[in-house]
Motif scaffolding. Structure first.
Motif, PDB file in Angstrom:
ATOM      1  N   TYR A 126      35.242  27.653  40.072  1.00 46.60           N
ATOM      2  CA  TYR A 126      34.306  28.832  40.643  1.00 46.60           C
ATOM      3  C   TYR A 126      33.042  28.336  41.119  1.00 46.60           C
ATOM      4  O   TYR A 126      32.092  28.976  41.711  1.00 46.60           O
ATOM      5  CB  TYR A 126      34.225  29.738  39.661  1.00 46.60           C
ATOM      6  CG  TYR A 126      35.075  30.248  39.048  1.00 46.60           C
ATOM      7  CD1 TYR A 126      36.078  31.177  39.758  1.00 46.60           C
ATOM      8  CD2 TYR A 126      35.942  30.039  37.720  1.00 46.60           C
ATOM      9  CE1 TYR A 126      37.018  31.973  39.407  1.00 46.60           C
ATOM     10  CE2 TYR A 126      36.991  30.700  37.237  1.00 46.60           C
ATOM     11  CZ  TYR A 126      37.514  31.671  37.892  1.00 46.60           C
ATOM     12  OH  TYR A 126      38.778  32.304  37.511  1.00 46.60           O
ATOM     13  N   THR A 183      31.153  26.551  43.785  1.00 46.58           N
ATOM     14  CA  THR A 183      31.377  26.580  45.317  1.00 46.58           C
ATOM     15  C   THR A 183      30.257  25.723  45.689  1.00 46.58           C
ATOM     16  O   THR A 183      29.294  25.140  44.956  1.00 46.58           O
ATOM     17  CB  THR A 183      31.091  28.007  46.041  1.00 46.58           C
ATOM     18  OG1 THR A 183      30.093  28.548  45.718  1.00 46.58           O
ATOM     19  CG2 THR A 183      32.408  28.759  45.697  1.00 46.58           C
ATOM     20  N   ARG A 222      27.535  34.226  42.448  1.00 42.72           N
ATOM     21  CA  ARG A 222      28.302  33.976  43.863  1.00 42.72           C
ATOM     22  C   ARG A 222      29.660  34.526  43.974  1.00 42.72           C
ATOM     23  O   ARG A 222      30.075  34.874  45.042  1.00 42.72           O
ATOM     24  CB  ARG A 222      28.538  32.534  43.685  1.00 42.72           C
ATOM     25  CG  ARG A 222      29.797  31.900  44.526  1.00 42.72           C
ATOM     26  CD  ARG A 222      29.257  31.948  46.195  1.00 42.72           C
ATOM     27  NE  ARG A 222      30.491  31.984  47.142  1.00 42.72           N
ATOM     28  CZ  ARG A 222      31.441  32.647  47.501  1.00 42.72           C
ATOM     29  NH1 ARG A 222      31.447  33.687  47.073  1.00 42.72           N
ATOM     30  NH2 ARG A 222      32.325  32.155  48.514  1.00 42.72           N
ATOM     31  N   HIS A 223      30.351  34.774  42.850  1.00 41.34           N
ATOM     32  CA  HIS A 223      31.655  35.396  42.994  1.00 41.34           C
ATOM     33  C   HIS A 223      31.729  37.011  42.524  1.00 41.34           C
ATOM     34  O   HIS A 223      32.663  37.740  42.930  1.00 41.34           O
ATOM     35  CB  HIS A 223      32.606  34.759  41.999  1.00 41.34           C
ATOM     36  CG  HIS A 223      32.827  33.526  42.235  1.00 41.34           C
ATOM     37  ND1 HIS A 223      33.895  33.124  43.356  1.00 41.34           N
ATOM     38  CD2 HIS A 223      32.328  32.465  41.940  1.00 41.34           C
ATOM     39  CE1 HIS A 223      34.050  31.801  43.397  1.00 41.34           C
ATOM     40  NE2 HIS A 223      33.029  31.232  42.472  1.00 41.34           N
ATOM     41  N   LYS A 277      33.456  38.668  52.697  1.00 40.87           N
ATOM     42  CA  LYS A 277      34.346  37.527  52.239  1.00 40.87           C
ATOM     43  C   LYS A 277      34.666  36.458  53.094  1.00 40.87           C
ATOM     44  O   LYS A 277      34.353  35.255  53.002  1.00 40.87           O
ATOM     45  CB  LYS A 277      35.718  37.906  51.281  1.00 40.87           C
ATOM     46  CG  LYS A 277      36.260  36.815  50.598  1.00 40.87           C
ATOM     47  CD  LYS A 277      37.485  37.139  49.881  1.00 40.87           C
ATOM     48  CE  LYS A 277      38.244  35.969  49.125  1.00 40.87           C
ATOM     49  NZ  LYS A 277      38.403  34.697  50.090  1.00 40.87           N
TER      50      LYS A 277
END
Length: 811
Positions: free
Chosen positions: A426, A428, A794-795, A804
């Motif tokens: 996760y 990035t 971020r997610h 996205k």
């Protein structure tokens, strides 16, 4: 003669776009003209043959240009829809003669441009390499690769383009010829001709070439051209082009069966690998790391001595690492010594760095990572000492410190056993770049703080202010009963020359090192010598300016780092002196410290293992955590500084071992890593030198001045900015749009989305800086949790603000 309608009967083929550039070269004049048929024309020489014909040289260069991907390049559909609104469609041209046709087209455009005559002349001169010979300067044309026949140009359409200075917007003119027309070599049967005129000052994604690629991609399809042959309305013609562009976008989003199958297989393989790694039971991640890295263990040594170039790189990188690790180790050890009242001095710092990195270099997984004690770890030392003072256990600081470190190693070992490094999937690029930029800012902030502190101590001290007041009194009122000895006593603590020398040495170290670092990009000397100077830029800068400060300006009082050799190096911490309450408090601190080391370690390793570095031996997240926990157990027992992967040292280590080439991609110069010598020898050799440095205490190491340390901080912070995409996008906010680089996210993401994403990252960076540099040390305990928040935002938060598909491109 084949016609356009016959295209549907041809065998399967692949179509690409070929860009042709033409230039006119004049034959050079002879030393002495001897024949009457050699004449001078417009200061250029041509050859006039006996029959009256004129001979020049035509230079042509063909380049293959990729077709526009309407699914990912954001300017694709946008350009078609916007430009077609004002495009000129000519379905019945007055003439099929090329010269007359171009004049007709330019007249259509010039009617909307001020100064039509000057515009006509400029357009004509830029459109043709030679207006008399009617040779286009820049064109795009289809190139068909047949399965059963020889590849050849598609003669049925042509796109010409040029950039003009006298226009402010783009002009598109599309002409459908009445019949197949000969426009010269490779385009004898042109049915569709497109002319693109663009302003000279425009973004790289809006230039004439990029705009021409858009329409050339559309016209490269024979089905579209066949359907447009029967259209009798300009509006229907535009609608047909727009609909076909939309169709191309949909086709681009749907991969072929073969590619889909390959993608599905790769996804299945990745999922199966992840399931084996993440769901294979306790310790499965450690096992996978060892199985991945052990087959390369011998080559980890031999890669550094495979050839002469590798040996040179290994030696230069080892010397670089020695200075790059020694100076921060001394600096943070000095800071720890001040914080703990001398309990953790420079000697302990160098010893911990030597032993810890040697252990990691021999048994670690990703050996290119560099371990160091860092600013956040020094802050934790400060917090622990402050708590020991708060609970009145200063005498048992070593025991409290040891207990915190043992708890930290315990939590780190649990995270490796249960394969918690899977959380890094996760993590990035945005998170890595935010943290890397924070570290660069931290180095600069520390340098500025040291300069400010030195100026307050020496330049703006009370003695300097008193001496200034006394000098005014002596000038204005000489009758006061003040003797010269009193004036000298008041001015004795004022050393403004020390502060000036401090800032000169700091900036000089940074400037000299940075100049040599970029010397490989200059044309001076030979390439091998330029690279040699670049590889040794940091050590040369440190040695030179340490010599200048310690010997050339020896009469100016300067203070080096403190060293006390009377204290024992290794002394076991008396952990048995702590009661259970302090052990529990140490457990809370140990958990926060474990989160900090876990995040820093994995983020640093992720940056090292970035695909752009082209490492071939695979990562080792879980096993490296185990090795770090073992090293920190040893450090805790003997009150030595803790270690973890350091930024920017680790990625700089990779760059030093890499062969880098400059390549031009879409008009942008990029530094591409060709290969990296993944060897353990550099860290082993550099830390053998580090261990020998214990013999150099107190001299000559004390000749390295604090100002040189700060120059090193600036050097490490600034050089680490190269390749940081967040920093590049921050600069875009202040960059003229015509200078935007035509990289992948500029092509695929709308500009406002780029700036929106950058703004969010900057806000997260500000949050990190506020907590990281907050003056109250207890607030910094929650700093590790902010790193986890970056992953969550971020997610979970960013996808609600930015689509996205754009996040995937930017990240």
């Amino acid at each position: 003669m084949a016609t356009e309608n016959d295209e549907s009967k041809e065998s399967p083929r692949r179509v690409s776009i070929t860009r042709r550039r033409s230039s006119i070269f004049r034959p050079p004049p002879p030393p002495e003209p001897r024949f009457s048929w050699q004449i001078s024309k417009d200061d250029q020489w041509t050859i006039l043959q006996n029959d009256g014909s004129e001979t020049t040289l035509v230079y042509r260069k063909n380049q293959t240009s990729s077709m526009k991907n309407f699914a990912v390049e954001v300017r694709g559909i946008r350009d078609v829809d916007n430009l077609l609104k004002d495009a000129t469609i000519i379905l019945q041209p007055k003439s099929v003669v090329l010269k007359d046709l171009i004049e007709e087209i330019i007249q259509h455009v010039s009617s909307t441009v001020e100064g039509s005559e000057a515009f006509f002349q400029e357009a004509y001169e830029n459109l043709f390499a030679d207006s008399n010979a009617q040779i286009f300067a820049n064109t795009l044309q289809g190139f068909i690769k047949m399965e059963s026949q020889v590849a050849d140009y598609d003669p049925s359409w042509l796109c010409a383009f040029c950039n003009l200075a006298k226009i402010k917007r783009r002009y598109i003119v599309i002409v459908r010829m009445k019949q197949p027309t000969n426009f010269g070599e490779t385009c004898q049967e042109v049915r569709f001709f497109t002319l693109v005129l663009c302003p000279s000052k425009s973004k790289e994604t809006k230039t004439a070439l990029e705009t021409a690629r858009t329409f050339a991609t559309i016209f490269s399809d024979s089905n579209l051209r066949n359907s447009l042959l029967t259209v009798n309305s300009e509006d229907l013609f535009k609608n047909g082009l727009s609909m076909w562009a939309t169709k191309l976008s949909e086709i681009s989003n749907q991969p072929s069966d073969a590619s889909t199958q390959g993608t599905e297989e790769s996804v299945v393989d990745d999922n199966s690998k992840q399931s084996k790694i993440f769901c294979g039971g306790i310790g499965s991640g450690i096992k996978q790391d060892l199985l991945r890295r052990l087959p390369h263990y011998i080559s980890d040594y031999t890669d550094g001595i495979a050839d002469g170039r590798s040996i040179q790189k290994t030696i230069s990188t080892a010397v670089f690492l020695y200075f790059a690790c020694l100076l921060p180790t001394i600096a943070f050890a000095t800071l720890n010594s001040h914080t703990t009242n001398g309990r953790m001095d420079v000697k302990k710092g160098i010893f911990a760095q030597t032993v810890g990195q040697m252990i990691f270099a021999v048994i670690g997984g990703q050996h290119l990572s560099i371990l160091l004690t860092t600013a956040p770890l020094s802050l934790f030392v400060k917090i622990i000492f402050a708590l020991s003072e708060f609970f009145n256990i200063v005498d048992d600081f070593e025991a409290f410190y040891c207990c915190v470190g043992l708890w930290c190693s315990f939590f780190l070992f649990l995270s490796a056993i249960f394969n918690m490094s899977k959380i890094m999937k996760y993590c990035t690029r945005s998170t890595e770049e935010i943290f890397a930029l924070f570290i660069s800012i931290a180095f600069v902030v520390y340098a500025v703080k040291d300069v400010t502190h030195d100026f307050q101590e020496n330049y703006n001290s009370a003695a300097c202010k008193n001496s200034q007041n006394l000098s005014f009194i002596l000038k204005d009122n000489t009758s006061l009963n003040l003797n010269q000895s009193t004036y000298q006593t008041e001015a004795a603590g004022c050393h403004r020359d020390t502060s000036l020398l401090y800032i000169l040495l700091m900036l000089g170290t940074f400037w000299f090192g940075f100049t040599l670092y970029n010397f490989k990009n200059t044309p001076f000397l030979q390439r091998s010598k330029r690279e040699l100077l670049s590889d040794y830029s940091l050590p040369l800068a440190v040695v030179l300016f340490s010599f200048i400060g310690s010997f050339i300006f020896h009469d100016i009082p300067v203070q080096g780092f403190e060293y006390d050799g009377s204290k024992p190096l290794l002394k076991l911490a008396p952990i048995q002196n702590l009661d259970w309450k302090m052990i529990l408090i140490a457990g809370v601190l140990g958990f926060n410290l474990a989160v900090l080391i876990f995040m820093d370690q994995n983020i640093g390793s992720a940056i090292v293992n970035n695909p752009s570095n082209k490492l071939t031996k695979g990562p080792s997240y879980n096993w490296d955590i185990v090795v770090i926990s073992i090293i920190n157990v040893f450090s805790s027992l003997f009150t030595l500084p803790w270690l973890h992967v350091a930024l920017p040292h680790a990625p700089l280590h990779v760059k030093c071992l890499a062969d880098i080439e400059e390549r031009v991609e879409h008009g942008q110069i990029k530094q591409i890593v060709v290969k990296v010598r993944e060897t353990r020898l550099t860290t082993i050799l550099s830390h053998i030198l580090m261990g020998l440095s214990l013999l150099l205490l107190p001299y000559p190491l004390t000749y390295i001045l604090p100002s040189v340390f700060d120059g090193l901080y600036l050097y490490m912070g600034i050089t680490a900015l190269g390749g940081n995409q967040l920093f590049e996008r921050i600069l875009l906010v202040f960059t003229e749009q015509t200078s935007y680089p035509p990289n992948h996210y500029i092509r695929r993401v709308p500009q406002r989305k780029i700036h929106q994403f950058t703004l969010i990252q900057v806000l997260q960076l500000i949050l990190l800086c506020v907590l990281g540099f907050f003056p109250f040390p207890f607030v910094k305990v929650i700093f590790p949790l902010v790193l986890l928040f970056l992953l969550f935002s971020r997610h979970k938060l960013l996808p609600k603000l930015i689509e996205k598909k754009y996040l995937d491109v930017l990240d």
